[in-house]
Write a protein that holds these residues in place. Structure first.
Motif, PDB file in Angstrom:
ATOM      1  N   ARG A 148       0.794  -1.375   0.210  1.00 36.83           N
ATOM      2  CA  ARG A 148      -0.188   0.160   0.032  1.00 36.83           C
ATOM      3  C   ARG A 148       0.844   1.070  -0.175  1.00 36.83           C
ATOM      4  O   ARG A 148       0.599   2.311  -0.558  1.00 36.83           O
ATOM      5  CB  ARG A 148      -0.849  -0.034   1.118  1.00 36.83           C
ATOM      6  N   GLU A 149       2.096   1.079   0.574  1.00 36.31           N
ATOM      7  CA  GLU A 149       2.906   2.409   0.826  1.00 36.31           C
ATOM      8  C   GLU A 149       3.441   2.684  -0.604  1.00 36.31           C
ATOM      9  O   GLU A 149       3.658   3.688  -1.125  1.00 36.31           O
ATOM     10  CB  GLU A 149       3.987   2.210   1.801  1.00 36.31           C
ATOM     11  N   ASN A 150       3.846   1.589  -1.451  1.00 43.16           N
ATOM     12  CA  ASN A 150       4.321   1.554  -2.720  1.00 43.16           C
ATOM     13  C   ASN A 150       3.362   2.244  -3.583  1.00 43.16           C
ATOM     14  O   ASN A 150       4.027   3.113  -4.601  1.00 43.16           O
ATOM     15  CB  ASN A 150       4.963   0.174  -3.129  1.00 43.16           C
ATOM     16  N   ARG A 151       2.329   1.862  -3.612  1.00 44.42           N
ATOM     17  CA  ARG A 151       1.110   2.490  -4.208  1.00 44.42           C
ATOM     18  C   ARG A 151       0.806   4.121  -4.135  1.00 44.42           C
ATOM     19  O   ARG A 151       1.124   4.794  -4.986  1.00 44.42           O
ATOM     20  CB  ARG A 151       0.081   1.868  -4.091  1.00 44.42           C
ATOM     21  N   ALA A 152       1.368   4.490  -2.897  1.00 43.34           N
ATOM     22  CA  ALA A 152       1.012   5.909  -2.643  1.00 43.34           C
ATOM     23  C   ALA A 152       2.201   6.628  -3.207  1.00 43.34           C
ATOM     24  O   ALA A 152       2.132   7.792  -3.710  1.00 43.34           O
ATOM     25  CB  ALA A 152       1.098   6.140  -1.038  1.00 43.34           C
ATOM     26  N   GLU A 153       3.552   5.955  -3.100  1.00 45.79           N
ATOM     27  CA  GLU A 153       4.713   6.672  -3.815  1.00 45.79           C
ATOM     28  C   GLU A 153       4.606   6.995  -5.251  1.00 45.79           C
ATOM     29  O   GLU A 153       4.663   7.885  -5.804  1.00 45.79           O
ATOM     30  CB  GLU A 153       5.973   5.770  -3.633  1.00 45.79           C
ATOM     31  N   PHE A 154       4.127   5.719  -6.008  1.00 43.60           N
ATOM     32  CA  PHE A 154       3.814   5.809  -7.310  1.00 43.60           C
ATOM     33  C   PHE A 154       2.830   6.872  -7.621  1.00 43.60           C
ATOM     34  O   PHE A 154       3.051   7.830  -8.713  1.00 43.60           O
ATOM     35  CB  PHE A 154       3.266   4.387  -7.630  1.00 43.60           C
ATOM     36  N   ILE A 155       1.772   6.991  -6.777  1.00 40.75           N
ATOM     37  CA  ILE A 155       0.814   8.172  -7.269  1.00 40.75           C
ATOM     38  C   ILE A 155       1.483   9.533  -7.167  1.00 40.75           C
ATOM     39  O   ILE A 155       1.150  10.308  -7.831  1.00 40.75           O
ATOM     40  CB  ILE A 155      -0.290   7.958  -6.046  1.00 40.75           C
ATOM     41  N   GLY A 156       2.118   9.689  -6.155  1.00 42.71           N
ATOM     42  CA  GLY A 156       2.647  11.050  -5.770  1.00 42.71           C
ATOM     43  C   GLY A 156       3.459  11.461  -6.849  1.00 42.71           C
ATOM     44  O   GLY A 156       3.697  12.517  -7.560  1.00 42.71           O
ATOM     45  N   LEU A 157       4.732  10.597  -7.320  1.00 39.29           N
ATOM     46  CA  LEU A 157       5.614  10.785  -8.252  1.00 39.29           C
ATOM     47  C   LEU A 157       5.066  10.967  -9.837  1.00 39.29           C
ATOM     48  O   LEU A 157       5.458  12.074 -10.410  1.00 39.29           O
ATOM     49  CB  LEU A 157       6.605   9.510  -8.616  1.00 39.29           C
TER      50      LEU A 157
END
Length: 595
Positions: free
Chosen positions: A263-272
């Motif tokens: 779930r944290e990795n998905r958040a990083e992808f969205i932000g970038l």
């Protein structure tokens, strides 16, 4: 109380809430204001210095685009190197201060927890079991200590760096800052999913570890009784069952944390993705410089390291948080109200008292059936009674109640004219001395160890007590006699010698009633007969209740009471009960065959 005789009660020491633990930490931080404030300032300064090179990198890009002089670029480069070096130094100082502050808090918490445990009523300790107590002052302290050295400084420093880097993105351009902030809902949803589920799961894991420790302690402490009654398989299955429960919870925790990382990795992808898209649009519209647009994704990418550090140490931080709430919970346990009782309840002279148990019924919290049911016994003044029965029959529970540990739901225990229910614990200690198989030898001179039960005793009285306990020979052979250091770092004593020290303390206590709960169980077979003779000598002239670990002890008592499922089913002398052919006779045959 013998662990093998205690039902598996689910009662535990209290666990504090997260808010209570936070209040405790804040209160103790206020006691060291200089250290706490310096820690916060250095952490914020270190985080700010770490993002300065990224901001200056955007300045370099703009300088190249605008074809500024090389001297300006060199100057910016020097500033970047200086900021990086200074940031590393301040971050190192911050890590040291966080560790020092954490060590100070841990020391205070450890001292408070140990003090609280020592101040708990004996009945409370017996109720929760030694496994939970030892897990808190041992395992929980170790987990929190590791967390303070590693996870907690990392999470705190990384959290501050995340906040500073986020502010830096808004400093570049508010629209780029909003784009980066677009990842925050995904982060928040991940944490909202994780936090409410993780803390109870970690607490559940710690409780399971405490239950496993209790199962191991029970089997090891009562190993001779387990063997005598052929219960090896039952106790082995119990330890195996608790160990598998700990294993399954460990796997569940690992899987759960893996889902959190996804779930944290998905958040990083969205932000970038949002920053790249918004940055391209701003650059095309001429609303932002190339340096700003270049620095923004680098700034957001700079968050990956601290966020990754938080993720990969959050597991350890959650464990530390669970241990913190358990330790703060111990500190909040109600302590013994009065540690010094009224010694006037003891007889003026060393005369025995009769023990009378009437209609005694007792059950542990959260158990459906009582451990003892309507038990009635009388031990004449100066006489002795041995309790025998299978594991779980209630022997040690009855012995503890006679010693004033715990309060029955019905019935009474009278020591001479005194009802134990009307006395505090220290007052009961003036009437009854209980000796269990858990005799501990404290580090220090042997004389000091013996004087725990009689602070005013002379050296001559100590030697007389040692002689009664059968220990005079080996004590005289010690390098410095009574002044010899024993315990940790001193003379190492085997099980027989430790039991003899316990008996010598018993002799010095001079209480009119004595309760012996498997007090010679830790001695080897070679010292068993010698110890049994010493027990009889130490108890001479006093009313004595034995929990018989060896049935040869029961033979030496004036009378024997057989407990089964919390009831007295037989009473009489050894010969009478063997001739009766009932439950005691069967125990006697099993004992002889086992021996």
């Amino acid at each position: 109380m013998s662990a093998v005789d205690t039902p598996a009660a689910k009662a535990t020491l209290r666990t504090a809430t997260g808010r209570e633990a936070t209040r405790w930490v804040r209160a103790h931080c206020r006691e060291v204001p200089w250290l706490a404030s310096t820690t916060v300032v250095s952490t914020v300064a270190g985080a700010a210095l770490q993002i300065v090179p990224v901001l200056l990198l955007g300045r370099v890009v703009d300088g190249v685009v605008d074809k500024e002089s090389r001297s300006v670029l060199v100057e910016v480069g020097v500033l970047m190197v200086a900021a990086a070096l200074l940031g590393a130094a301040v971050t190192g100082l911050s890590t040291y201060l966080i560790g020092r502050l954490g060590a100070d808090l841990l020391a205070r918490l450890r001292e408070g927890a140990v003090r609280a445990v020592l101040g708990l009523p004996s009945a409370r300790i017996e109720q929760v079991g030694r496994g939970d107590v030892l897990a808190r002052v041992g395992d929980d302290v170790a987990v929190l200590s590791k967390g303070i050295r590693t996870a907690i400084p990392t999470v705190f420093s990384a959290g501050v760096l995340v906040a500073i880097a986020t502010a830096g993105m808004f400093g570049l351009d508010w629209r780029l800052g909003l784009a980066g902030a677009g990842a925050l809902p995904a982060y928040a949803l991940a944490l909202r999913w994780y936090l409410p589920r993780s803390a109870p799961l970690y607490r559940k894991q710690r409780v399971a570890q405490a239950d496993r420790a209790q199962a191991l302690i029970s089997g090891l402490d009562g190993i001779d009784t387990v063997r005598a009654y052929r219960l090896e398989s039952a106790f082995g299955e119990k330890v195996t069952r608790e160990s598998w429960r700990v294993r399954e919870l460990g796997i569940e925790v690992f899987r759960f944390f893996g889902r959190f990382v996804g779930r944290e990795n998905r958040a990083e992808f969205i932000g970038l993705v949002l920053i790249l898209v918004v940055g391209y649009a701003l650059l095309e519209a001429g609303a932002a410089s190339l340096g700003e647009v270049s620095a923004a994704p680098l700034m957001f990418h700079r968050l990956f390291t601290p966020l990754g550090a938080i993720m990969f140490t959050f597991d350890e931080a959650q464990k530390s948080g669970a241990s913190l709430t358990r330790l703060v919970g111990v500190v909040g346990e109600p302590a013994q109200e009065r540690l010094v009782g009224d010694a006037s309840v003891a007889p003026a002279r060393a005369v025995p008292y009769q023990v009378t148990v009437e209609g005694l019924t007792f059950g542990y919290p959260d158990t459906e059936e009582p451990v003892l049911r309507d038990v009635g016994l009388t031990i004449p003044a100066g006489g002795s009674l041995a309790l025998v029965g299978a594991t779980g029959a209630g022997k040690s529970t009855l012995a503890a109640l006679v010693a004033g540990i715990g309060t029955p739901q019905a019935g009474s225990v009278h020591i001479g004219p005194h009802d134990l229910a009307e006395l505090d614990e220290a007052g009961a200690r003036a009437l009854v001395t209980i000796l269990t198989q858990e005799t501990h030898v404290f580090s220090g001179p042997l004389a000091d160890d013996l004087r725990l039960s009689a602070p005013e005793a002379t050296d001559a009285e100590l030697r007389d007590a040692l002689g009664t306990a059968g220990a005079a020979g080996w004590v005289d052979a010690l390098p410095e006699g009574l002044r010899t250091l024993v315990g940790e770092g001193g003379e190492r004593l085997d099980g027989t010698k430790v039991a003899q020290i316990g008996l010598a303390r018993l002799v010095l206590s001079r209480s009119p009633v004595v309760v012996l709960d498997e007090s010679t169980a830790e001695a080897g077979s070679e010292g068993a007969a010698e110890l049994e003779r010493a027990v009889l000598a130490a108890c001479a002239g006093r009313t004595t209740l034995f929990v018989a670990h060896r049935l040869t002890q029961a033979m030496a008592a004036d009378r024997i009471a057989v407990l089964d499922a919390g009831r007295v089913v037989e009473q009489g002398t050894h010969d009478e009960l063997v001739a009766l052919g009932g439950r005691y006779a069967r125990l006697w045959r099993a004992w002889r065959e086992g021996s």
